[in-house]
Design an enzyme around this catalytic site. Structure first.
Site, short mmCIF file in Angstrom:
data_model
loop_
_atom_site.label_atom_id
_atom_site.label_comp_id
_atom_site.label_asym_id
_atom_site.label_seq_id
_atom_site.Cartn_x
_atom_site.Cartn_y
_atom_site.Cartn_z
N ASP A 67 -8.74 -2.17 -10.93
CA ASP A 67 -9.48 -1.58 -9.81
C ASP A 67 -9.60 -0.06 -9.93
OD1 ASP A 67 -6.75 -1.24 -9.42
OD2 ASP A 67 -6.64 -2.57 -7.71
N HIS A 138 -1.87 -8.30 -1.08
CA HIS A 138 -3.06 -8.15 -1.93
C HIS A 138 -2.69 -8.10 -3.40
CE1 HIS A 138 -2.66 -3.54 -1.33
NE2 HIS A 138 -2.46 -3.74 -2.60
C1 F6R Z 1 -3.17 -1.38 -8.43
C2 F6R Z 1 -3.37 -2.60 -7.67
C3 F6R Z 1 -2.61 -2.87 -6.42
C4 F6R Z 1 -1.13 -2.50 -6.49
C5 F6R Z 1 -0.46 -2.73 -5.14
C6 F6R Z 1 0.99 -2.29 -5.14
O1 F6R Z 1 -4.02 -1.34 -9.55
O2 F6R Z 1 -4.17 -3.37 -8.04
O3 F6R Z 1 -2.72 -4.24 -6.12
O4 F6R Z 1 -0.50 -3.24 -7.48
O5 F6R Z 1 -1.15 -2.03 -4.15
O6 F6R Z 1 1.03 -0.91 -5.28
P1 F6R Z 1 2.41 -0.14 -5.57
O7 F6R Z 1 2.83 -0.59 -6.93
O8 F6R Z 1 2.04 1.31 -5.57
O9 F6R Z 1 3.34 -0.55 -4.51
#
Ligand code: F6R
Length: 260
Positions: A67, A138
């Site tokens: 993304d 998500h």
């Molecule tokens: C990032 C992505 C998101 C993150 C998720 C968790 O490319 O696709 O789904 O993996 O928001 O984010 P963190 O790791 O910052 O807690």
């Protein structure tokens, strides 16, 4: 799903890196699906180290990121393009021309998303997808109620995710773009293998829903229950709400074939 629980995130990230490295060795032409955010940083650090020591090479590999934010350029330090260069690509031998990130600054996001889907197909599909999970369940930026068969498209972030990601924008939620381009859940599900990483107490509810809850668009990661090969690497805090944590540990301690 194979649920792998380690006492802390450092050990979990090291184990995930061993697994990913094994896959890269097995197929040097591997097509990787990559994630950003805080979670995969330890994995990337370990892979950089293995690359530096000559244990693995990414010279023939290619990658597709999940993304990107809309409306900020690849040079903006909050863009995922910048994140990938600084935290991974600049430190390994991957060819930058073989790395792909959705074009969040495209003037025509619909076409940009269609082209991204075509590029993934043209590369033969993603072999190994790295994922993190949002506190709302998500994956990619597919927020709750996203279609479980969605493709790469523009999405609007929830207020929760905007708040969660404000930490990358100096704590200023008003600076976080509302719109993103993200691989769809259908796109993610087509990858051959998936490595999911989740660390910390704030992910415990989402992780429990993903592994032990019903499959529902209200918690997009729960669809991974229907994927053929998912390895979930957790620390104790992220695993703290799993009812069957003891069982997962029992299975891991009796694993017949060592993969890492
Ligand atoms: C990032 C992505 C998101 C993150 C998720 C968790 O490319 O696709 O789904 O993996 O928001 O984010 P963190 O790791 O910052 O807690």
């Amino acid at each position: 799903m194979e649920v792998i629980i380690y006492p802390d995130k450092e050990q979990a990230a090291a184990a995930a890196a061993d697994y990913v490295a094994g896959q890269v060795k097995r197929n040097p032409y591997i097509v990787l699906g990559l994630a950003t955010g805080e979670t995969p940083l330890g994995l990337y650090k370990n892979l950089i180290e293995k690359n530096r020591k000559g244990e693995i090479s990414f010279a023939k590999a290619s990658s597709f990121n999940l993304d990107e934010y809309c409306g900020i350029s690849a040079d903006n330090e909050n863009s995922y393009a910048y994140y990938m260069r600084k935290n991974f690509f600049e430190h390994i031998d991957i060819k930058l021309e073989n790395t792909h990130i959705p074009d969040g600054s495209s003037e025509n996001p619909i076409i940009a998303c269609e082209q991204y889907e075509r590029a993934i197909k043209g590369a033969g599909g993603v072999e190994l997808q790295i994922l993190g999970i949002g506190a709302d369940g998500h994956i990619g930026f597919n927020e709750p109620t996203s279609s479980l068969s969605s493709r790469t498209r523009m999405k609007t972030l929830t207020e929760k995710t905007i708040g969660d990601n404000a930490r990358f924008f100096g704590g200023d939620a008003s600076a976080v773009p509302w719109h993103v381009l993200t691989m769809g859940i259908g796109t993610i599900m087509e990858s051959e293998k998936i490595v999911m990483l989740a660390f910390g107490e704030s992910k415990a509810d989402a992780v429990a829903g993903m592994i032990e809850g019903p499959i529902t668009a209200m918690l997009p990661a729960s669809v991974l229950q229907t994927h053929q090969t998912v390895k979930v690497f957790l620390d104790e805090a992220a695993a703290s709400k799993l009812k069957l944590a003891g069982y997962y540990k029992w299975v891991l301690s009796r694993k017949p074939i060592a993969e890492w």
